[in-house]
Structures are given as C-alpha cells and as structure tokens.
Design a protein around this motif. Structure first.
Motif, short mmCIF file in Angstrom:
data_model
loop_
_atom_site.label_atom_id
_atom_site.label_comp_id
_atom_site.label_asym_id
_atom_site.label_seq_id
_atom_site.Cartn_x
_atom_site.Cartn_y
_atom_site.Cartn_z
N ALA A 138 23.08 -13.74 3.81
CA ALA A 138 21.31 -13.85 3.65
C ALA A 138 20.80 -12.87 2.48
O ALA A 138 21.39 -11.64 2.60
N VAL A 139 19.92 -13.19 2.03
CA VAL A 139 19.11 -12.26 1.03
C VAL A 139 17.55 -12.41 1.15
O VAL A 139 17.10 -13.34 1.41
N ALA A 140 16.86 -11.12 1.52
CA ALA A 140 15.42 -11.03 1.71
C ALA A 140 14.82 -10.36 0.58
O ALA A 140 15.68 -9.12 0.41
N TYR A 141 13.75 -10.48 0.06
CA TYR A 141 13.04 -9.54 -0.76
C TYR A 141 11.69 -9.16 -0.08
O TYR A 141 10.84 -9.79 0.38
N LYS A 142 11.54 -7.86 -0.07
CA LYS A 142 10.40 -7.00 0.39
C LYS A 142 9.54 -7.02 -0.90
O LYS A 142 9.79 -6.28 -1.89
N LEU A 143 8.31 -7.70 -0.63
CA LEU A 143 7.40 -7.67 -1.87
C LEU A 143 6.56 -6.57 -1.73
O LEU A 143 5.88 -6.14 -0.53
N GLY A 144 5.86 -5.99 -2.83
CA GLY A 144 4.82 -5.03 -2.84
C GLY A 144 3.69 -5.68 -3.45
O GLY A 144 3.22 -6.73 -2.94
N LYS A 145 3.13 -5.17 -4.46
CA LYS A 145 1.68 -5.37 -4.85
C LYS A 145 1.86 -6.96 -5.61
O LYS A 145 2.75 -6.97 -6.42
N PHE A 202 7.90 -13.30 -11.24
CA PHE A 202 6.76 -14.44 -11.22
C PHE A 202 6.79 -15.41 -10.24
O PHE A 202 7.85 -15.70 -9.58
N ILE A 203 5.83 -16.12 -9.92
CA ILE A 203 5.61 -16.91 -8.71
C ILE A 203 5.13 -18.18 -9.28
O ILE A 203 4.14 -18.23 -9.96
N TYR A 204 5.99 -19.06 -9.11
CA TYR A 204 5.61 -20.43 -9.66
C TYR A 204 5.13 -21.41 -8.60
O TYR A 204 5.73 -21.45 -7.61
N SER A 205 4.24 -21.99 -8.88
CA SER A 205 3.63 -23.18 -7.90
C SER A 205 4.12 -24.45 -8.47
O SER A 205 3.84 -25.00 -9.72
N SER A 206 4.91 -25.07 -7.74
CA SER A 206 5.26 -26.60 -8.05
C SER A 206 4.14 -27.40 -8.22
O SER A 206 2.93 -27.44 -7.74
N ASN A 255 5.72 -7.44 -7.32
CA ASN A 255 6.61 -6.18 -7.58
C ASN A 255 7.66 -6.44 -6.31
O ASN A 255 7.31 -6.67 -5.16
N ILE A 256 9.09 -6.36 -6.76
CA ILE A 256 9.99 -6.38 -5.61
C ILE A 256 9.97 -4.89 -5.27
O ILE A 256 10.57 -4.32 -6.12
N GLU A 257 9.85 -4.63 -3.93
CA GLU A 257 10.30 -3.17 -3.40
C GLU A 257 11.63 -3.08 -3.10
O GLU A 257 12.18 -2.03 -3.15
N GLU A 258 12.37 -4.05 -2.45
CA GLU A 258 13.61 -3.80 -2.03
C GLU A 258 14.02 -5.07 -1.77
O GLU A 258 13.55 -6.34 -1.36
N ILE A 259 15.83 -5.15 -1.78
CA ILE A 259 16.30 -6.37 -2.04
C ILE A 259 17.28 -6.11 -0.53
O ILE A 259 18.06 -5.24 -0.60
N VAL A 260 17.06 -7.06 0.47
CA VAL A 260 18.00 -6.77 1.77
C VAL A 260 18.97 -7.71 1.69
O VAL A 260 18.79 -9.01 1.72
N GLU A 261 20.43 -7.35 1.69
CA GLU A 261 21.42 -8.46 1.84
C GLU A 261 22.40 -8.19 3.02
O GLU A 261 22.40 -6.80 3.36
N GLY A 262 23.07 -9.32 3.74
CA GLY A 262 24.03 -8.98 4.72
C GLY A 262 24.17 -10.12 5.35
O GLY A 262 23.73 -11.50 4.56
N ASN A 263 24.75 -10.27 6.43
CA ASN A 263 25.02 -11.74 7.24
C ASN A 263 23.60 -11.92 7.80
O ASN A 263 22.53 -11.18 7.85
#
Length: 71
Positions: free
Chosen positions: A54-61, A2-6, A17-25
């Motif tokens: 570092a962690v990044a999320y590849k977002l889908g729809k 879910f996306i929350y707006s402050s 949808n999260i398509e992929e989680i990328v982790e590493g330095n």
C-alpha cells in the motif's frame, strides 16, 4: 503534484505539495495514516483486499486554481 478533475471538468484544478510518502503492507500503512485519513477502514480494506503493498501520500499546502482566471 497536480490534481486533475475528470469529466465533466477535464482539467487540472489544483496543485499540492507532497510532504511524505508512506509505503508498506496495507496494515502498516493504515496504522500510520488512519488518524489523518479521509477514508474509513471498511473502504480502505476493500480497496487493498488481496494486495501486499500500500502507498499513501501525506499532502501539504494545496493551491486550488481559480475557476475562470482572468487573462
């Protein structure tokens, strides 16, 4: 996910949808994500300064909710 707006909205405004989680330095994650990233290298480096992971999320729809849904 879910996306929350402050403030001033303060509510969930979308889901995605999260398509992929990328982790590493930080270097490895930047190399894998830089072409699809919406952040420039300078801001990225500042954010991850002195960090080992570092962690990044590849977002889908994305489903954006209506501002004033009918009830």
């Amino acid at each position: 996910m879910f996306i929350y707006s402050s403030a001033p909205v303060m509510k969930v405004v979308a889901e995605v949808n999260i398509e992929e989680i990328v982790e590493g330095n930080p270097y490895e994650v930047w190399e894998q994500t830089k072409n699809g990233s919406r952040i420039n290298k300078e801001l990225y480096d500042e954010y991850f300064k002195n960090k080992n992971i570092a962690v990044a999320y590849k977002l889908g729809k994305i489903n954006v909710y209506e501002k004033n849904p009918k009830r």
